[in-house]
Design a protein around this motif. Structure first.
Motif, PDB file in Angstrom:
ATOM      1  N   ASP A  96       0.642  -1.243  -0.167  1.00 33.65           N
ATOM      2  CA  ASP A  96      -0.082   0.111  -0.118  1.00 33.65           C
ATOM      3  C   ASP A  96       0.845   1.219  -0.098  1.00 33.65           C
ATOM      4  O   ASP A  96       1.609   1.500   1.113  1.00 33.65           O
ATOM      5  CB  ASP A  96      -0.959   0.138   1.119  1.00 33.65           C
ATOM      6  N   GLU A 130      -0.098   9.818   4.375  1.00 31.95           N
ATOM      7  CA  GLU A 130      -1.368   9.558   3.627  1.00 31.95           C
ATOM      8  C   GLU A 130      -2.292   8.598   4.349  1.00 31.95           C
ATOM      9  O   GLU A 130      -3.608   8.993   4.189  1.00 31.95           O
ATOM     10  CB  GLU A 130      -1.036   8.605   2.509  1.00 31.95           C
ATOM     11  N   GLU A 131      -1.920   7.906   5.382  1.00 29.97           N
ATOM     12  CA  GLU A 131      -2.678   7.132   6.092  1.00 29.97           C
ATOM     13  C   GLU A 131      -3.436   7.842   7.242  1.00 29.97           C
ATOM     14  O   GLU A 131      -2.792   8.436   7.756  1.00 29.97           O
ATOM     15  CB  GLU A 131      -2.009   5.836   6.922  1.00 29.97           C
ATOM     16  N   ARG A 221     -15.251  10.972   8.723  1.00 28.25           N
ATOM     17  CA  ARG A 221     -14.998  10.319   9.778  1.00 28.25           C
ATOM     18  C   ARG A 221     -15.282  11.080  11.016  1.00 28.25           C
ATOM     19  O   ARG A 221     -15.302  12.233  11.111  1.00 28.25           O
ATOM     20  CB  ARG A 221     -13.341  10.342   9.802  1.00 28.25           C
ATOM     21  N   ARG A 295     -17.602   5.577   3.956  1.00 28.67           N
ATOM     22  CA  ARG A 295     -17.105   5.971   2.615  1.00 28.67           C
ATOM     23  C   ARG A 295     -18.205   5.835   1.629  1.00 28.67           C
ATOM     24  O   ARG A 295     -19.076   4.864   1.755  1.00 28.67           O
ATOM     25  CB  ARG A 295     -16.037   4.863   2.452  1.00 28.67           C
ATOM     26  N   ALA A 363     -10.850   3.066  -1.683  1.00 25.04           N
ATOM     27  CA  ALA A 363     -10.016   3.727  -0.491  1.00 25.04           C
ATOM     28  C   ALA A 363      -9.655   5.125  -0.954  1.00 25.04           C
ATOM     29  O   ALA A 363     -10.160   5.470  -2.206  1.00 25.04           O
ATOM     30  CB  ALA A 363      -8.512   2.904  -0.700  1.00 25.04           C
ATOM     31  N   SER A 364      -9.121   5.820  -0.158  1.00 23.07           N
ATOM     32  CA  SER A 364      -8.566   7.203  -0.315  1.00 23.07           C
ATOM     33  C   SER A 364      -7.359   7.230  -1.025  1.00 23.07           C
ATOM     34  O   SER A 364      -6.357   6.134  -0.713  1.00 23.07           O
ATOM     35  CB  SER A 364      -8.575   8.131   0.709  1.00 23.07           C
ATOM     36  N   HIS A 390      -4.270  -3.323   4.151  1.00 28.36           N
ATOM     37  CA  HIS A 390      -4.303  -2.873   5.585  1.00 28.36           C
ATOM     38  C   HIS A 390      -4.117  -4.063   6.431  1.00 28.36           C
ATOM     39  O   HIS A 390      -4.720  -3.961   7.493  1.00 28.36           O
ATOM     40  CB  HIS A 390      -5.466  -2.011   5.963  1.00 28.36           C
TER      41      HIS A 390
HETATM   42  C1  GLV Z   1      -6.110   4.895   2.838  1.00 28.73           C
HETATM   43  O1  GLV Z   1      -5.430   3.809   2.783  1.00 28.73           O
HETATM   44  C2  GLV Z   1      -7.336   4.695   3.131  1.00 28.73           C
HETATM   45  O2  GLV Z   1      -7.721   4.523   4.381  1.00 28.73           O
HETATM   46  O3  GLV Z   1      -8.465   4.875   2.211  1.00 28.73           O
END
Ligand code: GLV
Ligand code: MN
Ligand code: MN
Length: 424
Positions: A96, A130-131, A221, A295, A363-364, A390
């Motif tokens: 990832d 990024e995470e 979130r 999401r 995913a983002s 993940h």
């Molecule tokens: C990034 O990994 C996400 O949480 O989408």
């Protein structure tokens, strides 16, 4: 063979780099290299070293993103970029983000050793943080370059240990008061293409070697605090309780119901973390804190689902006599990626005889934020093991990755040629 380059990327070279980054981890299962940690910075330094060895100019910006530039024939043109991230979730996998960074390294090698004459400057980027796993908010480095996260925002996000994002940045040598210096100018960037593992099982199910992303899911979130009444588990009869955890459980099941409701087809709601106080087997839980991720690729449905869940949580509070408080930790909209970048990738895949599938991303990704600055595209490489990600079982085949990098290199050259033609 990539158009204009001397060779294709070799699966063995990809594997060596993936394994090198995978070794940079906290002890324990899988890979743990959290946002703005010492290990993340070390991984960025490895990327920077490789790029300097290739003769590229490398710098770290005010957000901690690392950028390497390969000059173009016309330095007055805006840059074309590629890259991804090197931080991970706790106990995550080896691919990832790393896949896209390794892809950037391999493309840079192809272009330098293959004597490719790119007209636009090419920039290879590793975004920081990024995470969202550490601070709740995803894509911090790329949000900063897009002007979506500011120096005041970094003072408000806190990790599980109570460390404020701004302090975590300062600890690894980044001045949190100056993050605005990292903002990208729109006229400095022409386009950006990110390669990433799919993190799902669509590509293996349909037998396509590459995915081309049309839309990236948004994410809302929430932190939901449930306040009950701590008391003795033996002395307190069932009808006199205000059990925060039992109420939280009802909220979690309601979240699942909302996501499964037909009107929310496509919504994904997850409570991935829960904290219970005081956390004793002989005390009725007095508090429960839920961390919720909502999401969707449809922004209305995403926000509606979040609103429904908040309303349902207050309803549970009334019904059970517990207090409910909701805080929004982060909110990012879905991104529809521009058709013309997608077409460039599709044309490049077809030119290499590679079957592709156009698909959304659950995913983002950093490209979601970069798309606020310049047109962005994404290439997915199949994930094995039913798309697990993940988690330590995350795996993509090295030959699939190498093929994805060939498509990426060809796409960057296609964009280079097309935009040059358009600028004349
Ligand atoms: C990034 O990994 C996400 O949480 O989408
Ligand atoms: Mn990622
Ligand atoms: Mn991730």
């Amino acid at each position: 063979m990539v158009q204009g380059a001397v060779a294709s990327v070799r699966a063995e070279d990809v594997e060596v780099l993936i394994r090198e980054f995978a070794a940079m981890t906290e002890p324990g299962p899988g890979v743990t290299r959290l946002a703005y940690s010492r290990l993340e910075r070390e991984a960025h330094a490895v990327f920077a070293r490789y790029m300097r060895e290739l003769g590229l100019i490398v710098w770290t910006d005010a957000a901690g993103n690392t950028i390497a530039e390969l000059a173009g024939q016309d330095e007055s043109l805006p840059a074309i970029g590629t890259g991804s991230h090197l931080d991970s979730v706790p106990e995550g996998g080896s691919f990832d983000g790393v896949a896209g960074v390794v892809a950037a390294l391999e493309v840079a090698r192809l272009f330098v050793h293959g004597d490719v004459r790119n007209v636009h400057p090419m920039r290879f980027v590793v975004f920081a943080a990024e995470e969202g796993a550490r601070f709740g908010q995803a894509c911090t480095g790329s949000r900063i370059v897009a002007g979506l996260t500011t120096s005041s925002d970094v003072g408000t996000l806190v990790d599980n240990d109570g460390v404020v994002l701004a302090d975590a940045m300062a600890d690894v040598g980044i001045d949190p008061r100056r993050v605005e210096d990292a903002v990208w100018r729109r006229d400095d960037w022409a386009a950006f293409v990110e390669l990433h593992i799919e993190q799902g099982s669509v590509l293996t199910e349909v037998g396509a070697r590459v995915g081309i992303v049309d839309v990236i899911s948004g994410s809302t979130r929430l932190r939901i605090d449930v306040t009950g009444r701590a008391s003795h588990t033996g002395g307190t009869p069932m009808h006199r309780r205000a059990d925060a955890l039992a109420a939280a459980a009802q909220v979690i099941l309601t979240a699942e119901e909302i996501a499964n409701d037909a009107e929310h087809r496509g919504t994904r709601i997850t409570v991935g973390r829960i904290e219970v106080g005081p956390g004793s087997i002989t005390t009725i839980p007095g508090s429960a804190h839920l961390f919720v991720d909502v999401r969707d690729i449809d922004s209305d449905r995403q926000r509606e689902a979040a609103s429904q869940l908040i309303a349902a949580a207050y309803g549970v509070g009334e019904e059970r006599g517990v207090g409910i408080q909701v805080e929004m930790l982060a909110d990012a909209s879905p991104a529809v990626l521009p058709l013309w970048v997608r077409s460039s990738i599709a044309r490049s895949a077809s030119g290499l005889g590679v079957d592709y599938r156009v698909m959304p991303s659950g995913a983002s990704h950093d490209s979601q934020m970069v798309n606020h600055v310049c047109p962005a595209g994404m290439i997915f490489v199949p994930s094995q093991n039913h798309g697990i990600s993940h988690a330590p079982e995350e795996f993509s085949r090295f030959d699939d990755l190498a093929l994805g990098v060939d498509v990426l290199a060809a796409s960057l050259l296609d964009l280079d040629a097309r935009m040059q033609a358009e600028s004349q």
